[in-house]
Scaffold this active site. Structure first.
Site, short mmCIF file in Angstrom:
data_model
loop_
_atom_site.label_atom_id
_atom_site.label_comp_id
_atom_site.label_asym_id
_atom_site.label_seq_id
_atom_site.Cartn_x
_atom_site.Cartn_y
_atom_site.Cartn_z
N ARG A 233 -27.78 5.71 -25.45
CA ARG A 233 -28.33 6.12 -26.67
C ARG A 233 -28.37 7.40 -26.71
O ARG A 233 -28.37 8.07 -25.92
CB ARG A 233 -29.63 5.58 -27.00
CG ARG A 233 -29.66 3.97 -27.03
CD ARG A 233 -29.06 3.26 -28.41
NE ARG A 233 -29.42 2.03 -28.45
CZ ARG A 233 -28.42 1.02 -28.52
NH1 ARG A 233 -27.11 1.49 -27.74
NH2 ARG A 233 -28.34 -0.19 -28.45
N GLU A 262 -27.59 9.12 -36.02
CA GLU A 262 -26.47 8.38 -36.45
C GLU A 262 -26.37 7.89 -37.86
O GLU A 262 -27.53 7.38 -38.13
CB GLU A 262 -26.10 7.24 -35.79
CG GLU A 262 -26.14 7.85 -34.15
CD GLU A 262 -25.58 6.75 -33.24
OE1 GLU A 262 -25.50 5.47 -33.36
OE2 GLU A 262 -25.70 6.94 -31.87
N HIS A 281 -20.07 5.46 -32.69
CA HIS A 281 -20.77 4.20 -31.93
C HIS A 281 -20.02 2.92 -31.95
O HIS A 281 -20.40 2.03 -32.50
CB HIS A 281 -22.29 4.04 -32.80
CG HIS A 281 -23.16 3.26 -31.90
ND1 HIS A 281 -24.58 3.52 -31.84
CD2 HIS A 281 -23.08 2.39 -30.84
CE1 HIS A 281 -25.29 2.76 -31.02
NE2 HIS A 281 -24.30 2.12 -30.35
P1 NAP Z 1 -28.54 -2.97 -17.72
O1 NAP Z 1 -27.83 -4.19 -17.18
O2 NAP Z 1 -29.95 -3.24 -18.00
O3 NAP Z 1 -28.41 -1.74 -17.25
C1 NAP Z 1 -29.27 -0.59 -17.15
C2 NAP Z 1 -29.19 0.32 -15.85
O4 NAP Z 1 -30.17 1.35 -16.04
C3 NAP Z 1 -30.04 -0.68 -14.95
O5 NAP Z 1 -29.08 -0.48 -13.60
C4 NAP Z 1 -31.28 0.03 -14.61
O6 NAP Z 1 -31.59 -0.09 -13.25
C5 NAP Z 1 -30.92 1.60 -14.92
N1 NAP Z 1 -32.26 2.09 -15.27
C6 NAP Z 1 -33.13 1.80 -16.31
N2 NAP Z 1 -34.12 2.69 -16.33
C7 NAP Z 1 -33.69 3.64 -15.52
C8 NAP Z 1 -34.57 5.02 -15.44
N3 NAP Z 1 -35.58 5.21 -15.91
N4 NAP Z 1 -33.85 5.66 -14.51
C9 NAP Z 1 -32.72 5.38 -13.93
N5 NAP Z 1 -32.09 4.06 -14.28
C10 NAP Z 1 -32.64 3.59 -15.01
O7 NAP Z 1 -27.93 -2.75 -19.28
P2 NAP Z 1 -26.78 -2.88 -19.80
O8 NAP Z 1 -26.24 -4.00 -20.41
O9 NAP Z 1 -25.90 -2.04 -18.78
O10 NAP Z 1 -26.71 -1.81 -21.12
C11 NAP Z 1 -27.28 -0.64 -20.89
C12 NAP Z 1 -27.59 0.28 -22.17
O11 NAP Z 1 -26.31 0.57 -22.72
C13 NAP Z 1 -28.13 -0.70 -23.40
O12 NAP Z 1 -29.59 -0.48 -23.32
C14 NAP Z 1 -27.69 0.06 -24.48
O13 NAP Z 1 -28.53 1.21 -25.10
C15 NAP Z 1 -26.44 0.65 -24.11
N6 NAP Z 1 -25.34 0.31 -24.92
C16 NAP Z 1 -24.64 1.01 -25.66
C17 NAP Z 1 -23.72 0.31 -26.39
C18 NAP Z 1 -22.85 1.32 -27.32
O14 NAP Z 1 -22.22 0.73 -28.44
N7 NAP Z 1 -22.35 2.50 -27.16
C19 NAP Z 1 -23.22 -0.77 -26.37
C20 NAP Z 1 -24.05 -1.66 -25.46
C21 NAP Z 1 -24.90 -1.03 -24.64
P3 NAP Z 1 -33.02 -0.01 -12.70
O15 NAP Z 1 -33.86 -1.14 -13.32
O16 NAP Z 1 -33.11 -0.35 -11.13
O17 NAP Z 1 -33.46 1.28 -13.01
#
Ligand code: NAP
Length: 321
Positions: A233, A262, A281
């Site tokens: 984000r 955005e 995006h």
């Molecule tokens: P996910 O499986 O929950 O992965 C997020 C990772 O971030 C986890 O490994 C988590 O590990 C880590 N994390 C969370 N808080 C943290 C912190 N404070 N410090 C360090 N690491 C942290 O989620 P995902 O499905 O991969 O998606 C991730 C994000 O990508 C979404 O939330 C969304 O905002 C973004 N996204 C963007 C698009 C786009 O169109 N550009 C599309 C899809 C998703 P821990 O809990 O162990 O810290």
């Protein structure tokens, strides 16, 4: 019959599916008052890309479930929804691979200057064989630092380690043993990741903790040759600090799918920088994936309203209550 508010256009078959279960009221979220009025007598809601504030839910006493057509849920105040007993569902997994493809296209495009040089060809500048002025930097064999190695980060790590022979570092609050075993990913502190990675890739959710996780100090601690990739984000990065770092050559370049505002304003300095690849995006934006996400969100909503939803729930506390 139950009533569902949809604040995003849905594919025909997904709309038809929802209509088998409820009356569906489609609203244009830009018409704020109409949208809020529709929420007041709705049982459920489905949509994405719009901030849903507690104020918008005042008086929406029938509302039992909201379903976002996204994995990220930073547009919602989850604690407030939980207090109101409203289930929030999201769409993990179905978008993981297409989003990882977007991340990798940003890595390749930034390193090999794909967008810049394609424009250069179209502008008629390819008059002689190219030289160092058009060279990029290698991707294969380099070190990729993933900040937030979860579902999408894991799919990026797989591409990097198995496809591009890259060394993978990551930071998470907890270890990801699966990625360590399968891709040789090594968990390090953020400082070490920033200091040693050739590509720093952000894939954390946007939370109070991750807002401006990368600011001026962090950019300064990166290699001068490093490229920052952000498809999480916009607000995980302090964009003003990033612009300054890119202008001054503190880092080599950036590949960005997300921005603090955005659509990206037309006067953003980012648009003037040759070392920036900016995308609108498009993380999950393929026909197949967007359809699967809409379908998944609709199924989540119907199950949540039936009281049978067991997966894809953001606030499980509501189910327990
Ligand atoms: P996910 O499986 O929950 O992965 C997020 C990772 O971030 C986890 O490994 C988590 O590990 C880590 N994390 C969370 N808080 C943290 C912190 N404070 N410090 C360090 N690491 C942290 O989620 P995902 O499905 O991969 O998606 C991730 C994000 O990508 C979404 O939330 C969304 O905002 C973004 N996204 C963007 C698009 C786009 O169109 N550009 C599309 C899809 C998703 P821990 O809990 O162990 O810290």
């Amino acid at each position: 019959m139950k009533k569902i508010v949809a604040w995003k256009p849905l594919p025909e078959d997904v709309l038809a599916y929802l209509q088998q279960h409820a009356q569906v009221v489609q609203v244009d979220a830009a018409q704020h008052d109409t949208f809020v009025a529709a929420l007041k007598d709705a049982d459920g809601g489905i949509g994405s890309s719009v901030k849903i504030t507690p104020a918008m839910l005042e008086g929406a006493t029938r509302l039992k479930a909201l379903s976002t057509i996204s994995v990220g849920f930073d547009q919602f105040d989850v604690a407030d929804l939980t207090r109101r007993g409203i289930v929030l569902a999201h769409t993990p997994d179905v978008l993981t691979e297409s989003t990882a493809d977007t991340v990798f296209s940003l890595i390749l495009a930034s390193a090999r200057r794909v967008v810049e040089l394609a424009d250069w060809v179209k502008a008629g500048h390819w008059q002689h064989s190219i030289g160092p002025a058009q060279f990029g930097v290698d991707v294969q064999g380099k070190t990729l630092g993933i900040v937030g190695l979860g579902r999408i980060g894991g799919a990026v790590a797989r591409r990097a380690a198995l496809g591009f022979n890259m060394k993978v570092l990551y930071t998470n609050r907890s270890a990801n043993p699966q990625a360590e075993a399968a891709y040789g990913a090594r968990r390090v502190g953020l400082a070490e990741l920033l200091a040693t990675s050739d590509f720093v890739c952000l894939q954390v959710p946007l939370t109070a903790e991750t807002k401006h996780l990368i600011g001026a100090a962090e950019l300064k601690s990166m290699k001068k040759s490093a490229i920052l990739i952000n498809a999480s984000r916009g607000a995980t990065v302090d964009e003003a600090a990033l612009i300054e770092a890119l202008q001054k050559g503190t880092i080599h370049g950036a590949g960005l799918d997300v921005f603090e505002t955005e659509p990206l304003p037309a006067d953003s300095p980012l648009l003037k920088l040759a070392n920036v690849v900016a995308l609108p995006h498009i993380g999950s934006a393929t026909h197949e994936t967007r359809h699967a996400m809409a379908r998944n969100a609709a199924e989540n909503l119907v199950a949540a309203l039936d009281g049978t939803l067991a997966v894809n729930v953001v606030n499980r506390e509501v189910l327990a209550a």
